[in-house]
Design an enzyme around this catalytic site. Structure first.
Site, short mmCIF file in Angstrom:
data_model
loop_
_atom_site.label_atom_id
_atom_site.label_comp_id
_atom_site.label_asym_id
_atom_site.label_seq_id
_atom_site.Cartn_x
_atom_site.Cartn_y
_atom_site.Cartn_z
N GLU A 42 -20.73 -10.62 51.29
CA GLU A 42 -20.38 -11.57 52.35
C GLU A 42 -20.18 -10.81 53.66
O GLU A 42 -19.17 -10.12 53.84
CB GLU A 42 -19.10 -12.33 51.99
CG GLU A 42 -18.64 -13.26 53.10
CD GLU A 42 -17.22 -13.79 52.88
OE1 GLU A 42 -16.76 -13.87 51.72
OE2 GLU A 42 -16.57 -14.15 53.89
N ARG B 243 -18.05 -12.47 62.49
CA ARG B 243 -16.92 -12.35 63.41
C ARG B 243 -17.06 -11.15 64.35
O ARG B 243 -16.10 -10.76 64.99
CB ARG B 243 -15.57 -12.35 62.67
CG ARG B 243 -15.39 -11.30 61.66
CD ARG B 243 -14.00 -11.42 61.01
NE ARG B 243 -14.00 -12.37 59.92
CZ ARG B 243 -13.07 -12.42 58.98
NH1 ARG B 243 -12.04 -11.61 59.01
NH2 ARG B 243 -13.14 -13.31 58.01
N LYS C 54 -13.25 -21.74 47.96
CA LYS C 54 -12.49 -20.52 48.23
C LYS C 54 -11.05 -20.95 48.55
O LYS C 54 -10.83 -21.88 49.32
CB LYS C 54 -13.13 -19.83 49.42
CG LYS C 54 -12.26 -18.84 50.16
CD LYS C 54 -13.06 -18.05 51.17
CE LYS C 54 -12.42 -18.06 52.54
NZ LYS C 54 -12.83 -16.94 53.38
C1 3PG Z 1 -10.96 -12.70 55.50
O1 3PG Z 1 -11.57 -13.70 55.79
O2 3PG Z 1 -10.51 -11.89 56.33
C2 3PG Z 1 -10.81 -12.46 54.06
O3 3PG Z 1 -10.03 -13.42 53.51
C3 3PG Z 1 -10.37 -11.09 53.71
O4 3PG Z 1 -9.04 -10.99 53.61
P1 3PG Z 1 -8.41 -9.59 53.22
O5 3PG Z 1 -8.72 -8.67 54.38
O6 3PG Z 1 -6.94 -9.86 53.09
O7 3PG Z 1 -9.07 -9.14 51.95
#
Ligand code: 3PG
Length: 213
Positions: A46, A50, A134
């Site tokens: 994934e 961003r 999710k």
């Molecule tokens: C996100 O979208 O940032 C994810 O949920 C990842 O979260 P994490 O950095 O706590 O694994």
């Protein structure tokens, strides 16, 4: 899993116990990073939308790392879904859910794992036929206890908890019957990318093999 057919959200979730959540600021990191994860046995990737480079990163991985199965994260608008599909993504992950994003993913042929944190959001996704969701942000929104509570009324929904999940607490989630896999950013640390430490990323991917579903 050939690249020619559409994926289902369940296939995305069942491929491995962990879906890495990846943030890339440099296109040059994309291909070696993806190869490092694949070498460690993790191919469902994934890449979050961003950073300004995210779509170019998706394109590069899709072109050069055919063993990876690519997804776009942080899909928040129909435009994001379309751009992700054009860049080579085969699945989408969103931090929340709107009917418009659900429709756009369907139209673009993307499997969607939409983020939910409340019962109403689960019901909205279910109205559109989505039953693999999710749970985000998982630790902040109630952790494993929340998923246990949801297993009663939402007995027909399966989750990928993401947000605050680590190698240390992933097993607590994976032990739950309504959890298929987890998501997390820990497999691709920022400093490993900057240092070009691909061996570390491969090792972090390999370490997830101790997790079982
Ligand atoms: C996100 O979208 O940032 C994810 O949920 C990842 O979260 P994490 O950095 O706590 O694994």
């Amino acid at each position: 899993m050939s690249s020619s057919h559409a994926l289902t959200a369940l296939q995305v979730m069942q491929d491995a116990p962990v879906i890495p959540v990846i943030v890339l600021n440099d296109v040059a990191h994309a291909v070696p990073m993806a190869r490092a994860l694949v070498a460690g046995g993790v191919r469902m990737l994934e890449v979050t939308l961003r950073t300004p480079q995210a779509l170019a990163c998706l394109e590069a991985i899709s072109r050069d790392v055919p063993e990876a199965v690519l997804g776009a994260g942080t899909v928040r608008t129909p435009g994001d879904a379309l751009a992700a599909a054009r860049a080579g993504a085969r699945f989408a992950v969103s931090p929340g859910y709107t009917h418009a994003v659900g429709r756009a993913c369907r139209d673009a042929g993307l499997a969607l794992l939409p983020g939910v944190a409340t019962g109403s959001e689960i019901m909205m996704a279910q109205e559109d036929g989505l039953t693999e969701l999710k749970f985000f942000p998982a630790m902040q929104a109630g952790g494993p206890a929340m998923l246990k509570a949801w297993s009663g009324p939402f007995f027909d929904v399966r989750f990928c908890p993401t947000g605050g999940v680590t190698l240390a607490n992933a097993a607590d989630f994976l032990a739950l019957p309504n959890v298929v896999c987890v998501g997390g950013s820990w497999l691709v640390p920022f400093d490993a990318l900057v240092q070009g430490d691909w061996a570390r990323i491969t090792q972090l991917a390999r370490d997830t093999k101790t997790l079982v579903k």
